[in-house]
Design an enzyme around this catalytic site. Structure first.
Site, PDB file in Angstrom:
ATOM      1  N   ASP A 239       7.049  23.103 -25.227  1.00 24.19           N
ATOM      2  CA  ASP A 239       6.538  21.496 -24.826  1.00 24.19           C
ATOM      3  C   ASP A 239       7.350  21.354 -23.818  1.00 24.19           C
ATOM      4  O   ASP A 239       8.760  22.191 -23.317  1.00 24.19           O
ATOM      5  CB  ASP A 239       7.415  20.252 -25.623  1.00 24.19           C
ATOM      6  CG  ASP A 239       6.310  20.018 -25.978  1.00 24.19           C
ATOM      7  OD1 ASP A 239       7.287  18.451 -24.598  1.00 24.19           O
ATOM      8  OD2 ASP A 239       5.971  18.441 -26.605  1.00 24.19           O
TER       9      ASP A 239
ATOM     10  N   TRP B 251       7.563  -0.395   4.171  1.00 21.17           N
ATOM     11  CA  TRP B 251       7.783  -0.010   2.692  1.00 21.17           C
ATOM     12  C   TRP B 251       9.247   0.389   3.132  1.00 21.17           C
ATOM     13  O   TRP B 251      10.070   1.000   1.941  1.00 21.17           O
ATOM     14  CB  TRP B 251       6.931   1.422   2.296  1.00 21.17           C
ATOM     15  CG  TRP B 251       6.885   2.298   3.070  1.00 21.17           C
ATOM     16  CD1 TRP B 251       6.816   2.847   4.285  1.00 21.17           C
ATOM     17  CD2 TRP B 251       7.838   3.713   2.472  1.00 21.17           C
ATOM     18  NE1 TRP B 251       7.343   4.444   4.411  1.00 21.17           N
ATOM     19  CE2 TRP B 251       8.301   4.767   3.606  1.00 21.17           C
ATOM     20  CE3 TRP B 251       8.858   4.440   0.976  1.00 21.17           C
ATOM     21  CZ2 TRP B 251       8.919   5.862   3.502  1.00 21.17           C
ATOM     22  CZ3 TRP B 251       9.468   4.672   1.198  1.00 21.17           C
ATOM     23  CH2 TRP B 251       9.402   6.609   2.076  1.00 21.17           C
TER      24      TRP B 251
ATOM     25  N   SER C  85      12.798   6.691 -13.682  1.00 22.51           N
ATOM     26  CA  SER C  85      12.241   7.674 -14.021  1.00 22.51           C
ATOM     27  C   SER C  85      11.984   8.483 -13.895  1.00 22.51           C
ATOM     28  O   SER C  85      11.501   9.904 -14.259  1.00 22.51           O
ATOM     29  CB  SER C  85      10.800   7.193 -13.902  1.00 22.51           C
ATOM     30  OG  SER C  85       9.093   7.440 -13.697  1.00 22.51           O
ATOM     31  N   SER C  86      11.951   8.787 -11.740  1.00 18.02           N
ATOM     32  CA  SER C  86      12.031   9.802 -11.564  1.00 18.02           C
ATOM     33  C   SER C  86      13.108  11.372 -11.949  1.00 18.02           C
ATOM     34  O   SER C  86      13.001  12.258 -12.267  1.00 18.02           O
ATOM     35  CB  SER C  86      11.405   9.643  -9.967  1.00 18.02           C
ATOM     36  OG  SER C  86      10.792   8.635  -9.627  1.00 18.02           O
TER      37      SER C  86
ATOM     38  N   HIS D 287       1.072  -1.379  -0.178  1.00 14.87           N
ATOM     39  CA  HIS D 287       0.303   0.077   0.225  1.00 14.87           C
ATOM     40  C   HIS D 287       0.823   1.286   0.376  1.00 14.87           C
ATOM     41  O   HIS D 287       0.776   1.806  -1.065  1.00 14.87           O
ATOM     42  CB  HIS D 287      -1.014   0.307   1.646  1.00 14.87           C
ATOM     43  CG  HIS D 287      -1.567   1.039   1.244  1.00 14.87           C
ATOM     44  ND1 HIS D 287      -2.570   2.364   0.758  1.00 14.87           N
ATOM     45  CD2 HIS D 287      -1.390   1.927   2.505  1.00 14.87           C
ATOM     46  CE1 HIS D 287      -3.154   2.823   1.334  1.00 14.87           C
ATOM     47  NE2 HIS D 287      -2.279   3.332   1.845  1.00 14.87           N
TER      48      HIS D 287
ATOM     49  N   SER E  47      -0.764  27.097  -3.934  1.00 13.53           N
ATOM     50  CA  SER E  47      -0.440  28.847  -4.073  1.00 13.53           C
ATOM     51  C   SER E  47      -0.897  29.293  -5.351  1.00 13.53           C
ATOM     52  O   SER E  47      -1.265  30.731  -5.494  1.00 13.53           O
ATOM     53  CB  SER E  47       1.294  29.084  -4.147  1.00 13.53           C
ATOM     54  OG  SER E  47       1.432  28.024  -2.908  1.00 13.53           O
TER      55      SER E  47
ATOM     56  N   TYR F   8       9.321  15.450   1.181  1.00 17.06           N
ATOM     57  CA  TYR F   8       8.908  17.193   0.556  1.00 17.06           C
ATOM     58  C   TYR F   8       9.063  17.160  -0.477  1.00 17.06           C
ATOM     59  O   TYR F   8       8.239  17.794  -0.990  1.00 17.06           O
ATOM     60  CB  TYR F   8      10.736  18.164   1.072  1.00 17.06           C
ATOM     61  CG  TYR F   8      10.291  18.563   2.383  1.00 17.06           C
ATOM     62  CD1 TYR F   8       8.455  19.237   3.481  1.00 17.06           C
ATOM     63  CD2 TYR F   8      11.030  17.906   3.509  1.00 17.06           C
ATOM     64  CE1 TYR F   8       9.242  18.843   4.540  1.00 17.06           C
ATOM     65  CE2 TYR F   8      10.932  17.741   5.092  1.00 17.06           C
ATOM     66  CZ  TYR F   8       9.949  18.263   5.195  1.00 17.06           C
ATOM     67  OH  TYR F   8       9.644  18.413   6.900  1.00 17.06           O
TER      68      TYR F   8
ATOM     69  N   GLU G 203      12.428  12.888   0.502  1.00 13.95           N
ATOM     70  CA  GLU G 203      11.046  11.649  -0.311  1.00 13.95           C
ATOM     71  C   GLU G 203      10.126  13.069   0.475  1.00 13.95           C
ATOM     72  O   GLU G 203       9.217  13.326  -0.912  1.00 13.95           O
ATOM     73  CB  GLU G 203      11.724  10.943  -0.156  1.00 13.95           C
ATOM     74  CG  GLU G 203      10.155  10.566  -0.679  1.00 13.95           C
ATOM     75  CD  GLU G 203       9.786  10.118  -1.885  1.00 13.95           C
ATOM     76  OE1 GLU G 203      10.582  10.585  -2.650  1.00 13.95           O
ATOM     77  OE2 GLU G 203       8.903  10.099  -2.615  1.00 13.95           O
TER      78      GLU G 203
ATOM     79  N   THR H 289       7.995  27.008   6.544  1.00 15.17           N
ATOM     80  CA  THR H 289       6.387  25.773   6.532  1.00 15.17           C
ATOM     81  C   THR H 289       5.363  26.741   7.182  1.00 15.17           C
ATOM     82  O   THR H 289       4.378  27.007   6.246  1.00 15.17           O
ATOM     83  CB  THR H 289       6.329  24.922   7.624  1.00 15.17           C
ATOM     84  OG1 THR H 289       7.639  23.578   7.513  1.00 15.17           O
ATOM     85  CG2 THR H 289       5.048  23.341   7.122  1.00 15.17           C
TER      86      THR H 289
ATOM     87  N   LYS I 123       4.320  29.835   5.631  1.00 13.13           N
ATOM     88  CA  LYS I 123       3.947  29.243   3.860  1.00 13.13           C
ATOM     89  C   LYS I 123       2.065  29.552   4.315  1.00 13.13           C
ATOM     90  O   LYS I 123       1.046  29.825   3.489  1.00 13.13           O
ATOM     91  CB  LYS I 123       3.793  27.672   3.391  1.00 13.13           C
ATOM     92  CG  LYS I 123       5.254  27.815   2.678  1.00 13.13           C
ATOM     93  CD  LYS I 123       5.526  26.513   1.878  1.00 13.13           C
ATOM     94  CE  LYS I 123       4.874  26.618   0.542  1.00 13.13           C
ATOM     95  NZ  LYS I 123       5.978  28.009   0.201  1.00 13.13           N
TER      96      LYS I 123
ATOM     97  N   HIS J 229      15.529  12.348  12.758  1.00 13.27           N
ATOM     98  CA  HIS J 229      14.407  11.927  13.655  1.00 13.27           C
ATOM     99  C   HIS J 229      13.454  11.318  13.677  1.00 13.27           C
ATOM    100  O   HIS J 229      12.325  11.018  14.017  1.00 13.27           O
ATOM    101  CB  HIS J 229      13.738  13.279  13.461  1.00 13.27           C
ATOM    102  CG  HIS J 229      12.687  13.532  12.042  1.00 13.27           C
ATOM    103  ND1 HIS J 229      13.086  15.230  11.796  1.00 13.27           N
ATOM    104  CD2 HIS J 229      12.169  12.937  11.512  1.00 13.27           C
ATOM    105  CE1 HIS J 229      12.222  15.107  10.903  1.00 13.27           C
ATOM    106  NE2 HIS J 229      11.732  13.828  10.151  1.00 13.27           N
ATOM    107  N   HIS J 230      13.572  10.465  12.091  1.00  9.26           N
ATOM    108  CA  HIS J 230      12.797   9.059  12.196  1.00  9.26           C
ATOM    109  C   HIS J 230      13.568   7.711  13.225  1.00  9.26           C
ATOM    110  O   HIS J 230      12.574   7.001  12.973  1.00  9.26           O
ATOM    111  CB  HIS J 230      13.258   8.453  10.339  1.00  9.26           C
ATOM    112  CG  HIS J 230      12.116   9.566   9.988  1.00  9.26           C
ATOM    113  ND1 HIS J 230      10.379   9.757   9.510  1.00  9.26           N
ATOM    114  CD2 HIS J 230      12.973  10.072   8.710  1.00  9.26           C
ATOM    115  CE1 HIS J 230      10.756  10.470   8.355  1.00  9.26           C
ATOM    116  NE2 HIS J 230      11.173  11.696   8.444  1.00  9.26           N
TER     117      HIS J 230
ATOM    118  N   ARG K 256       2.221   0.310  15.135  1.00  6.45           N
ATOM    119  CA  ARG K 256       1.170   0.537  13.686  1.00  6.45           C
ATOM    120  C   ARG K 256       2.252  -0.540  13.760  1.00  6.45           C
ATOM    121  O   ARG K 256       3.119  -1.413  13.786  1.00  6.45           O
ATOM    122  CB  ARG K 256       2.252   1.518  12.896  1.00  6.45           C
ATOM    123  CG  ARG K 256       4.182   1.554  13.517  1.00  6.45           C
ATOM    124  CD  ARG K 256       4.216   2.512  12.285  1.00  6.45           C
ATOM    125  NE  ARG K 256       4.504   2.858  11.157  1.00  6.45           N
ATOM    126  CZ  ARG K 256       5.707   3.711  10.578  1.00  6.45           C
ATOM    127  NH1 ARG K 256       5.926   4.405  10.669  1.00  6.45           N
ATOM    128  NH2 ARG K 256       4.986   3.457   8.397  1.00  6.45           N
TER     129      ARG K 256
ATOM    130  N   HIS L 199      14.150  11.830   4.538  1.00  8.26           N
ATOM    131  CA  HIS L 199      13.153  12.743   4.265  1.00  8.26           C
ATOM    132  C   HIS L 199      12.533  13.789   3.168  1.00  8.26           C
ATOM    133  O   HIS L 199      12.045  14.475   3.460  1.00  8.26           O
ATOM    134  CB  HIS L 199      13.738  13.287   5.370  1.00  8.26           C
ATOM    135  CG  HIS L 199      12.397  14.076   6.135  1.00  8.26           C
ATOM    136  ND1 HIS L 199      11.560  13.278   6.979  1.00  8.26           N
ATOM    137  CD2 HIS L 199      12.801  15.581   6.195  1.00  8.26           C
ATOM    138  CE1 HIS L 199      10.764  14.690   7.414  1.00  8.26           C
ATOM    139  NE2 HIS L 199      11.382  15.707   6.889  1.00  8.26           N
TER     140      HIS L 199
END
Lengths: 376, 541
Positions: free
Chosen positions: B107, B143, B170-171, B78, B269, B258, B256, B329, B332, B303-304, B451, B254
């Protein structure tokens, strides 16, 4: 039916969160931390509530401005849009004010963190070794060891029986600890990473294979405290509870004496090279099997092929000569870990004897501890 | 609205070829954008179905539907599908459709590579989904693929590693294309500080992608060599360290996070000023805040990992740096609110989703701030509190922004106005059910539910039941979204070029639907002025 019940519950918890969170900490709809039972856990709880209320206050301001704007500044009210679109003063202000708020959070957080990390001056040490899917506790000062695994019967998990009060949070051997004693835990793991977590103590730390982590606690009140493995460690990660039985230092001492006497008696029997009977080994072996082997090979001995082979009818188990099976239990193979360190000769002899006589394996074979000792 | 940009060039470039070959061989940014978006929608439904398997099993204590191993496969797949298959391709699809039109380019800069970046994805995800049918099952170690669990995992882990390499290629190609387009193909007059914020956020996101996707490729390759080629990067017995995996993974992971939210900031925006009929407040501070967040994302990764046993000094550093993220943040969020303030707002579906985004993303930000506090994180870590946190920033955060974008630009893409009543019903169903699903998970985590567990003790039954009901409501509501999208593609009230009264930007100066080729010549002064990219004085020329 189901929906209406849930919406009733929805109404209940919406009422609950309107009130102070701590009051409801132990209800069925608990919304906050379990009651802290150590000074550290108390500090962590206060820190948590401090940040929570700061967030609530900031949220109240920001969301109020948003809501006022949504109500008043809408085209349907015939307002003309203003065209202002920048202000350096405002930008600097709402950079600096949050920064100041952050500092006010960082100070207590730093103090608590430093206090939690200081494991010096402990009165006793316990080594915790995690493995799939049980905990081994070695009391380093007392030379007492125990292995602690899930005690909830499978029937309850698979809906064949009513669930007990402490469903999934009960173990065969709880860890007995003294109150008012500074206890240092040394954490490691035998296979993959696990995490030892007891919420009431405010402690959680990873058990990493090949490394030792430290943490400490000093528990104020006697009682039973429950926790779980908190790091995904495989299929049965959700079935790896922790139960602490915290007693007064005197009661703890008498428990230690009991454990030591029982261990001495067992060692004496082993040293005397006693011949154990089939019944004795079977009885002991069944318990060991359920605690150590049934997770993969299943209580029925059917396993979960192809990953976890069946023991019922397995040629290795039913053959007369036990040496191949003894070696596999001692050394492990593929997904199967080695049990050489976690089980003694008597336990291994008992569990092998059990598998050779349980289910449809009526071989009548008895494996003595001496045979295991010889194979080591 | 008539435009020289399109009419004269339709003769030069024939209408798109018909049939399958149009889509297989296309180098047109609009076609490729459509492919990305449809692929993302498909993966959203596949990943969502897996989430519903998880929520069905968690509806009650006990195991009713799946065994624990399959449950873990569902949570793992998932996450992988939603992150790499749904959210990232959706943003790339939006970038393809919108960036050239927003900067007045004909283009993307590298159209053939663009085709390749997309067409790798279906193969990568076929490979990934095929693992569900393999002996030993699909990847089940989360994951995050932590060693040693993944090193010991079934053969499907090798397929996952290959699939991740393909997604990464790809990315990276997509990101290179975005950077090359933005830096080289801006029409005269579209200076960097006049670019729409969506373009800015994507430019910064593209740099993040190029910086960290190779790191992910590295760490999964190290896992592969540990599995098959005798290395011991993550095995203490061979001199390695299991925690090394986590450091490398989160150095990717991390930024990722963002990558999954900066384009969302860009979308919001664009939308809020449109429906507030008022320019975005603090444009340049928005650009600087985005850049600051991107910079900070590289120095907060551990921090993870507060519970792995880091030295206190390390924990303090990562706690402070993480708390700092709250500052840009916050800027914003304050800017969005200031944009709304004293505007003349209307509440069409895109605006509703955008407002819900600001509201609910901020709640996710608050729980993020709580998670940054290391001693408190010991309690939150690996519980449902974390699950609630990242779903708040990813579902009513990233996913709501994508839905807002879909409603906002669908009239431009299809030439038809979607059904506003249905759109609003979809919004309210989604906004209510997403909160029923994820809000109670905060309580579960605080009360002590870890979890990634298929079964739980009885004290967690109540909130899990509510959460599961919410999840099914949310899942079913998305079928309405699919219906609305299909219905709008097929027909509906014709859309004007401007579409929204308050819309500003070059994409709103071309007809709806946007012609197959736009801005084959650079936009003229009239278009630039309509897009708000010229000062009013020059507009009269």
């Amino acid at each position: 039916m189901m929906l209406s019940a849930s919406f009733r519950q929805l109404a209940v918890w919406m009422g609950v969160i309107a009130l102070s969170p701590a009051v409801y900490a132990q209800t069925e709809y608990a919304v906050n931390f379990q009651t802290p039972v150590t000074e550290t856990a108390q500090q962590v709880y206060q820190l948590h509530m401090l940040i929570f209320w700061i967030c609530v206050a900031i949220g109240a301001v920001v969301f109020s401005v948003m809501l006022i704007s949504i109500v008043l500044h809408r085209k349907s009210k015939g307002v003309q849009p203003a065209q202002f679109h920048e202000s350096t003063t405002v930008e600097i202000l709402w950079t600096l004010v949050p920064f100041a708020i952050l500092i006010s959070m960082a100070i207590p957080a730093t103090k608590t963190l430093i206090a939690m990390a200081d494991t010096a001056n402990s009165d006793m040490s316990i080594k915790i070794t995690a493995s799939q899917f049980k905990w081994q506790y070695d009391y380093l000062n007392e030379e007492v060891s125990l292995i602690s695994a899930l005690a909830t019967p499978r029937e309850q998990i698979f809906e064949a029986a009513d669930k007990s009060e402490h469903y999934l949070l009960e173990v065969d051997n709880p860890v007995v600890l003294p109150t008012n004693t500074r206890i240092r835990f040394l954490l490691t793991a035998a296979d993959v990473i696990h995490a030892w977590w007891v919420p009431a103590l405010g402690l959680k730390k990873d058990a990493v294979p090949g490394f030792i982590n430290e943490m400490w606690t000093k528990i104020d009140q006697p009682g039973i405290y429950r926790g779980q493995c908190a790091e995904l460690c495989g299929a049965n990660h959700g079935f790896m509870p922790i139960v602490l039985d915290v007693r007064s230092p005197e009661d703890y001492q008498s428990w230690v004496a009991e454990r030591q006497a029982a261990k001495a008696a067992e060692l004496a029997a082993l040293a005397a090279n006693k011949e154990w009977s089939l019944d004795e080994l079977n009885q002991r072996g069944e318990k060991i099997f359920l605690a150590n082997c049934a997770v993969c090979h299943q209580a029925t001995g059917q396993g979960m092929p192809p990953a976890f082979p069946a023991l019922n009818g397995s040629p290795m188990v039913t053959q007369q000569e036990p040496i191949a099976q003894i070696e596999q239990v001692l050394k492990g193979k593929n997904a199967m870990p080695s049990f050489a360190a976690s089980l003694n000769d008597l336990d291994i002899a008992a569990v092998i004897t059990y598998t050779k006589n349980a289910w449809d394996n009526h071989t009548g074979t008895v494996v003595q501890p001496s045979a295991v000792a010889a194979a080591r | 609205m008539s435009h020289a940009t399109t009419a004269s060039h339709d003769d030069l470039h024939a209408a798109p070829p018909r049939g399958l070959s149009r889509w297989l061989f296309t180098t047109n940014h609009k076609d490729i954008g459509t492919l990305y978006l449809l692929f993302s929608l498909l993966m959203f439904l596949v990943g969502g179905t897996m989430a519903l398997v998880v929520r069905a099993e968690l509806f009650q204590p006990g195991l009713q539907f799946v065994d624990p191993l399959f449950f873990n496969q569902m949570t793992t797949m998932h996450a992988l599908i939603m992150i790499f298959g749904a959210v990232m391709p959706a943003f790339t699809g939006l970038a393809n459709w919108l960036i050239p039109m927003m900067i007045g380019a004909p283009d993307m800069a590298l159209p053939r590579m663009n085709n390749w970046s997309f067409w790798i994805l279906p193969f990568a995800f076929t490979l990934l989904l095929s693992t569900l049918f393999m002996e030993g099952g699909a990847p089940a170690g989360g994951w995050t693929m932590y060693a040693p669990l993944s090193v010991q995992g079934p053969p499907s882990i090798d397929f996952l590693i290959l699939a991740i390499h393909m997604m990464g290629i790809s990315s990276i190609m997509g990101a290179i294309n975005v950077i090359a387009t933005i830096l080289n193909l801006r029409a005269p007059g579209v200076t960097l500080m006049k670019m729409p914020l969506f373009v800015w956020t994507w430019l910064i996101t593209a740099y993040l992608l190029i910086a960290v996707m190779p790191v992910l490729a590295g760490v999964v390759t190290m896992t592969l060599t540990d599995r098959h080629f005798g290395t011991s990067f993550f095995d203490a017995a061979g001199g390695g360290d299991p925690i090394l995996f986590q450091h490398i993974f989160w150095f990717f992971g991390h930024p990722e996070v963002y990558i999954l939210i900066l384009p969302a900031f860009g979308i919001i925006s664009q939308i809020i000023p449109t429906f507030a009929r008022k320019p975005l407040f603090g444009y340049s501070s928005m650009v600087y805040a985005t850049a600051s967040i991107a910079f900070l994302s590289f120095i907060v990764w551990a921090h993870h990992m507060f519970t792995v046993g880091m030295p206190v000094a390390g924990q303090l550093f990562f706690m402070y740096s993480t708390m700092l993220i709250a500052v840009p943040t916050g800027v914003k969020v304050f800017n969005w609110v200031a944009t709304m303030w004293r505007g003349a707002m209307t509440f069409e579906t895109p605006m509703l989703f955008a407002i819900a985004f600001v509201f609910l993303f901020t709640i996710g930000g608050f729980s993020g701030l709580m998670l940054a506090i290391a001693p408190a994180d010991y309690q939150y870590h690996d519980t449902y509190f974390v699950v609630a946190h990242f779903h708040y920033v990813l579902v009513p955060g990233a996913v709501f922004s994508i839905m807002a974008a879909a409603y906002f630009w669908l009239p431009k893409w299809t030439g038809h106005q979607y059904n506003e009543t249905l759109g609003k019903i979809h919004f309210w169903l989604s906004a209510i059910s997403v909160n029923i699903t994820f809000f109670p998970q905060h309580f579960l985590g605080l009360a002590g539910m870890p979890r990634r567990i298929p079964d739980y003790s009885l004290q967690f039954a109540g909130f899990n039941e509510i959460s599961s009901v919410g999840a099914f409501l949310f899942g079913l509501s998305q079928l309405l979204f699919v219906y609305i999208v299909i219905k709008t593609i097929r027909g509906g009230e014709p859309a004007t070029a401007q579409v929204w009264e308050g819309a500003r930007g070059l994409e709103w100066t071309v007809p709806s639907p946007a012609p197959y080729h736009t801005f084959a010549t650079a936009p003229d002064n009239k278009a630039m002025s309509a897009a708000g990219m010229l000062p009013a004085a020059e507009a009269g020329h």
